[in-house]
Design an enzyme around this catalytic site. Structure first.
Site, short mmCIF file in Angstrom:
data_model
loop_
_atom_site.label_atom_id
_atom_site.label_comp_id
_atom_site.label_asym_id
_atom_site.label_seq_id
_atom_site.Cartn_x
_atom_site.Cartn_y
_atom_site.Cartn_z
N ARG A 1 20.79 71.40 -34.00
CA ARG A 1 22.22 71.51 -34.36
C ARG A 1 22.37 71.63 -35.88
NH1 ARG A 1 26.31 70.37 -30.58
NH2 ARG A 1 25.37 70.32 -28.55
N CYS B 1 45.43 78.84 -39.19
CA CYS B 1 46.13 78.19 -40.31
C CYS B 1 47.30 77.41 -39.73
CB CYS B 1 46.55 79.17 -41.38
SG CYS B 1 47.58 80.49 -40.87
P1 NAD Z 1 29.29 68.33 -29.57
O1 NAD Z 1 28.85 67.72 -28.29
O2 NAD Z 1 29.23 69.80 -29.72
O3 NAD Z 1 28.46 67.68 -30.76
C1 NAD Z 1 28.22 66.31 -30.88
C2 NAD Z 1 27.02 66.11 -31.81
O4 NAD Z 1 26.78 64.73 -32.00
C3 NAD Z 1 25.76 66.73 -31.25
O5 NAD Z 1 25.22 67.61 -32.19
C4 NAD Z 1 24.87 65.53 -30.97
O6 NAD Z 1 23.50 65.83 -31.15
C5 NAD Z 1 25.36 64.55 -32.00
N1 NAD Z 1 25.11 63.14 -31.66
C6 NAD Z 1 25.34 62.52 -30.49
N2 NAD Z 1 25.05 61.22 -30.58
C7 NAD Z 1 24.62 61.02 -31.86
C8 NAD Z 1 24.20 59.89 -32.56
N3 NAD Z 1 24.16 58.67 -31.99
N4 NAD Z 1 23.83 60.03 -33.86
C9 NAD Z 1 23.87 61.23 -34.47
N5 NAD Z 1 24.26 62.35 -33.83
C10 NAD Z 1 24.65 62.24 -32.54
O7 NAD Z 1 30.75 67.79 -29.83
P2 NAD Z 1 31.85 68.33 -30.87
O8 NAD Z 1 32.53 69.51 -30.31
O9 NAD Z 1 31.25 68.47 -32.21
O10 NAD Z 1 32.90 67.14 -30.82
C11 NAD Z 1 32.50 65.86 -31.32
C12 NAD Z 1 33.51 64.81 -30.97
O11 NAD Z 1 34.68 64.99 -31.74
C13 NAD Z 1 33.97 64.82 -29.50
O12 NAD Z 1 34.10 63.49 -29.06
C14 NAD Z 1 35.30 65.48 -29.53
O13 NAD Z 1 36.16 65.08 -28.49
C15 NAD Z 1 35.81 65.02 -30.87
N6 NAD Z 1 36.74 65.99 -31.38
C16 NAD Z 1 37.67 65.58 -32.23
C17 NAD Z 1 38.58 66.49 -32.71
C18 NAD Z 1 39.58 66.08 -33.62
O14 NAD Z 1 40.70 66.32 -33.42
N7 NAD Z 1 39.20 65.49 -34.67
C19 NAD Z 1 38.56 67.81 -32.34
C20 NAD Z 1 37.57 68.20 -31.49
C21 NAD Z 1 36.65 67.29 -31.05
#
Ligand code: NAD
Length: 567
Positions: A212, A421
């Site tokens: 990743r 945007c």
């Molecule tokens: P994703 O599954 O594509 O990526 C998650 C990443 O975290 C992966 O690369 C994984 O290897 C890594 N990971 C998992 N456990 C870990 C750990 N203990 N230590 C280090 N790395 C670890 O998910 P994403 O699309 O990037 O979304 C991430 C999170 O953010 C989700 O929970 C999602 O719901 C949330 N999210 C928030 C918003 C927001 O509004 N801020 C928007 C979208 C997603």
């Protein structure tokens, strides 16, 4: 704009169906494979979402297991149905499976979808997984099941706005010379290092899966990958000393390394996290498990895996609380990390605030949210022309201008040329109508699809994120996103979706998505004017109803009468 030709076979479906190494092409140009641009536009949005996904071969787009279609058989059936869909028909999709085509009307949506919706008491991961295992449901997340995913750019601007807002709280008003500590470089989280850099700062992002991190390095979203926390701190301090923005990926487990970095003397200005903590089984990786081993462990003993994930999340949050006590601006970035840590016994997990009440809500009160558009022709010249037109249309918006400048410098085109945007109530419909006129006058090589994230003013109820800490306590009232979807359907958006369970996992949210296609016709103009007004307007109404004064003023300025106050 009229179809030039109708192709009999969907290239996307064929490519995905055949061969050992599936390709994920996207329709481009003026050649239609469907019976009209509205259907063709949605087909291209579907293909674009898939092509930009994290694991397209498994139909997985982002956030652990957020999917675009339930399985390949369903994907091909959706493609076939879109190709054959008439201008007065509506395709109905239930959790990624096309279930019917109804005769509706030309002004109705062409696609209606409901993803991951479970009746309240049954909305648990356990029950969801049982149904998923039996092929009865899929996890639609936000833009995956709405076919509106545009790669990391989609989240980049929102993330940039959040970090810029965090920077505004530092003594200097900017992140320049400051370190942000975070984790997770997946589909959404991958935007963090670049967003921090755009806000002037230095980012250390802990990621357990080297592949990743390498992907983010290749796309220019981060600058260096290191394995040693000491080296990460050295690089970060060197960069802050010269106020150079820098994005560092540190390989390892955040639950372990957040605490270790603090022991080593790291003093970040801001701390957050975007691991896929919402899903303790298929997303988060517990301490002591490598990314490579996680899959086998999940399959072998899912119960034990979840226990280990929750215990790790507790340690992860304890480290964040320690940074908060040190004075760092500490916030949860919408992944339900606090909720799971609370379950695992961290009683004060909620001392960490969510990012929405902290940074985003004032904008929501004005209907300001993550509007986006996709140039269906695939021609980068269309993106340039639309970017310039938006800047001309909104000359006083400094934040927009700064974002566009940075996007041009840093955001590579991923799939179909697209731009996101944040636009407010009154701006989205005006921009949409302008795009439609540009298409109709032949100023663009093809129509424009306009969509948005579900994280918007009126399209989601998620008490752990977008609706956390509402002024009137109405955090969990999910009538608003349902009304949003009904309004978008009534106003003839081309695609309308209703989702459950994104972000904070099963039972955690209800949300709605929408897409409308500017194909240059009068019918599109009428539907754009109505849908792109009402879509953010119901968000303003929702916040005004909750008692926010900014929203009350925005509502009055938009001429939206309150039926409770009519004589
Ligand atoms: P994703 O599954 O594509 O990526 C998650 C990443 O975290 C992966 O690369 C994984 O290897 C890594 N990971 C998992 N456990 C870990 C750990 N203990 N230590 C280090 N790395 C670890 O998910 P994403 O699309 O990037 O979304 C991430 C999170 O953010 C989700 O929970 C999602 O719901 C949330 N999210 C928030 C918003 C927001 O509004 N801020 C928007 C979208 C997603």
């Amino acid at each position: 704009m009229q179809p030039d030709a109708i192709e009999s076979i969907s290239e996307a479906a064929d490519a995905a169906r055949g061969g050992d190494a599936p390709a994920f092409p996207i329709g481009r140009g003026r050649k239609l494979r469907c019976r009209g641009w509205r259907q063709e536009g949605l087909l291209r949005m579907l293909e674009n979402t898939l092509a930009n996904g994290e694991r397209p071969q498994d139909l997985i787009i982002y956030a652990g297991t957020g999917k675009v279609a339930r399985n390949w058989e369903c994907f091909h059936a959706i493609v076939r149905a879109l190709r054959n869909l008439a201008d007065d028909e509506t395709l109905v999709i239930q959790s990624g499976k096309p279930v019917a085509v109804f005769r509706t009307s030309e002004r109705a949506p062409r696609v209606l979808a409901a993803n991951t919706n479970l009746v309240g008491k049954w909305a648990t991961w356990e029950h969801f997984r049982e149904l998923e295992g039996r092929g009865l449901i899929m996890y639609g997340q936000y833009t995956a099941g709405t076919w509106a995913y545009i790669g990391s750019q989609g989240i980049l601007q929102g993330t940039y706005e959040t970090f810029a807002a965090a920077g505004a709280r530092t003594g200097s008003g900017t992140l320049a010379g400051h370190i942000v500590l975070t984790a997770g470089l997946g589909g959404m989280g991958g935007a963090q290092p670049l967003a921090v850099k755009m806000a002037g700062g230095v980012c250390i992002a802990v990621e357990v899966d080297r592949a990743r991190a390498e992907r983010r390095l290749q796309s220019g979203y981060c600058d260096a990958i290191v394995d040693d926390p000491v080296e990460a701190i050295r690089l970060a301090k060197q960069a802050t000393a010269t106020r150079e923005p820098l994005g560092i990926a540190l390989i390892g487990n955040a639950a372990e390394l957040f605490g270790r970095l603090r022991e080593l003397g790291l003093e970040p200005t801001a701390v957050t996290d975007q691991t896929s903590a919402h899903d303790p089984l298929n997303g988060y990786v517990p301490i002591g498990v490598s990314a490579a081993d996680a899959e086998a462990l999940r399959a072998r003993d899912p119960k034990r895996y979840v226990e280990r994930s929750l215990a790790s999340m507790a340690r992860h949050v304890e480290a964040m609380l320690a940074y908060q006590a040190d004075g760092a601006i500490t916030f949860e970035y919408g992944n339900y990390l606090r909720g799971h840590a609370l379950e695992a016994g961290v009683a004060n997990a909620n001392d960490i605030p969510g990012f929405v009440p902290l940074f985003v809500r004032p904008g929501f009160c004005r209907g300001r949210g993550p509007f986006r558009w996709v140039c269906l022709s695939g021609d980068p010249a269309d993106l340039k022309a639309t970017d310039e037109a938006v800047l001309r249309r909104l000359p006083a918006d400094e934040r927009l201008r700064t974002w566009m400048k940075m996007a041009h410098a840093h955001v590579p085109i991923q799939g179909l040329p697209a731009r996101t945007c944040w636009l407010a109530l009154g701006e989205r419909d005006q921009v949409g109508l302008m795009f439609n006129r540009m298409v109709s006058k032949g100023e663009l090589a093809g129509p424009i699809a306009m969509s948005r994230d579900h994280l918007d003013a009126g399209s989601v109820a998620q008490p752990s994120r977008e609706t956390e800490g509402m002024q009137d306590g109405s955090d969990a009232v999910a009538d608003w996103p349902l009304l949003n979807a009904l309004l978008n359907t009534a106003n003839g958006a081309d695609l309308v979706t209703i989702h459950q369970g994104a972000g904070s996992g099963m039972g955690g949210s209800i949300s709605a998505g929408m897409t409308v296609i500017a194909d240059g016709t009068d019918s599109a103009a009428e539907r754009i004017a109505r849908a792109l007004f009402a879509d953010p307007a119901i968000g303003v109404v929702r916040h005004a109803d909750a008692g926010y004064e900014i929203a009350r003023q925005a509502r009055a300025a938009a001429g939206l009468a309150d039926p409770m106050r009519l004589d």
